[in-house]
Write an enzyme that holds these catalytic residues in place. Structure first.
Site, short mmCIF file in Angstrom:
data_model
loop_
_atom_site.label_atom_id
_atom_site.label_comp_id
_atom_site.label_asym_id
_atom_site.label_seq_id
_atom_site.Cartn_x
_atom_site.Cartn_y
_atom_site.Cartn_z
N LYS A 171 0.78 -1.14 0.03
CA LYS A 171 0.06 -0.08 -0.07
C LYS A 171 0.93 1.09 -0.23
CE LYS A 171 -4.03 -1.92 0.15
NZ LYS A 171 -5.09 -1.70 -1.03
N LYS A 188 -12.47 -7.20 -9.41
CA LYS A 188 -13.08 -7.59 -7.98
C LYS A 188 -14.69 -7.56 -8.08
CE LYS A 188 -10.01 -4.56 -4.93
NZ LYS A 188 -9.72 -3.60 -4.53
#
Ligand SMILES: [Mg+2]
Length: 368
Positions: free
Chosen positions: A162, A261
């Site tokens: 991240k 996703k």
């Protein structure tokens, strides 16, 4: 198959440790689970938008949208395919996580009705899926390096970091310096703008596999400009919500990869369609996740068995985030960096009743 009843649960699932990304530090994940009944069987789906920080949707909003607008369009209807389900929901704009919870429940129910594992029903190439390791923002670089060292020693096929302002180029330089040969990419979760282009140009020195969603969550145009100015491939996540958006991203020359996703695109029906479109266009994909329970993770795993998912997936073992998981048949590694989709009918997991009750914030039952 006629849909006789739909139960909707909004749940709060406590995390083992807080998860820090570009936009939030989460201690629990809010998710919406759907139990769909038909032909005397039931299936489970999940949409896990959590807070409206990743996308405009939230679990609280998705619960209301399913109850008020989506589930009433499905109960009492005969639905023969995912496309039929999506067509019934199409008058409702957006709300893709809410739609995904219903779409996934339909697919799980359909697979159980046929007595087939979901991954086989979707046309998967085999049950084994390569998965990666994913690290949020840590307190110090040394803590991150220790985590990455553990993942590399455990044999993970790639590392995702991240990346947010203040946890950016120096962090990548430290990780790349310590692990010169590891496959690494960064996920920006839409935390930057075109004004940060000089910083992204610096990242070209670190041989990253890709930069995931550097710019705004709904942007394509600025990403196209950034793609012209840097050498590292861009992967879109948040911006690709449909086949149409995938087409535009590819036509604009933005993407080296597309992350798919289930939740973000409205369910398996659309996820498979985007996968198929990208395969035809020669764009490799990989499967992302939203810290779902084992129910959602099993659906993600089934999706990831399709043949154009060519980069290790973000599907995690249950204990990475939840102990215990809301659902039974927790997800575990079958080999280093590998998860294996089960041979049982359906997606392979369902909530454990007492855990579901303990984590439920609100529940509603919808009948014709
Ligand atoms: Mg992402």
């Amino acid at each position: 198959m006629r849909i006789d009843r739909i139960d909707v649960y909004r749940v709060a699932m406590p995390l083992v440790t807080p998860f820090r990304t570009a936009f939030a530090d989460d201690t629990a994940i809010e998710s919406v689970l759907v139990r769909m009944e038909g032909d005397g069987l039931f299936g489970w789906g999940e949409g896990a938008p959590n807070l409206p920080t990743y996308s405009p949707e939230s679990a609280a909003g998705a619960f209301v949208t399913i109850r008020q607008y989506l589930a009433p369009r499905l109960v009492g209807r005969d639905i023969a395919s995912g496309e039929e389900l999506q067509a019934l929901l199409a008058p409702i704009k957006g709300n893709r996580f809410a739609k995904a919870a219903l779409d996934l429940a339909w697919w799980d129910l359909e697979a159980r009705r046929r007595g087939m594992p979901l991954w086989r029903l979707l046309g998967g190439k085999g049950p084994d899926v390569m998965v990666g390791a994913d690290f949020g923002v840590q307190d110090t670089i040394d803590e991150l390096l220790a985590l990455v060292a553990g993942a590399v020693a455990d044999g993970f096929a790639r590392i995702k970091l991240k990346f947010r302002p203040g946890w950016d180029v120096d962090m990548v330089a430290a990780v790349r310096g310590a692990f010169p040969d590891a496959t690494i990419h960064v996920d920006c979760n839409s935390g930057f703008t075109l004004a940060d282009t000089p910083m992204f140009e610096k990242l070209d020195a670190f041989n990253l596999a890709m930069i995931e969603q550097p710019l705004a969550h709904d942007d394509l145009v600025d990403h196209a400009e950034l793609a012209r100015r840097i050498a590292t491939p861009i992967c879109l996540d948040e911006s690709v919500t449909s086949v149409d958006k995938a087409r535009k991203a590819i036509d604009l020359g933005i993407v080296g990869y597309i992350n798919i996703k289930n939740g973000r695109v409205g369910g398996l029906t659309n996820a498979v369609a985007i996968h198929d479109y990208c395969r035809a266009a020669g764009i490799p994909c990989w499967v992302g996740g939203m810290l779902e329970s084992a129910v959602g993770s099993r659906h993600n795993l089934a999706l990831a068995t399709l043949d154009n998912f060519l980069y290790p997936a973000d599907v995690f073992v249950s204990k990475r985030f939840y102990d215990p998981d809301l659902a039974g048949r927790e997800v575990v590694h079958s080999a280093p960096s590998t998860l294996t989709a089960p041979e049982t009918p359906g997606c392979g997991s369902e909530p454990i009743a007492e855990r579901l009750e303990a984590m439920t914030v609100e529940h509603v039952e919808i009948r014709p």
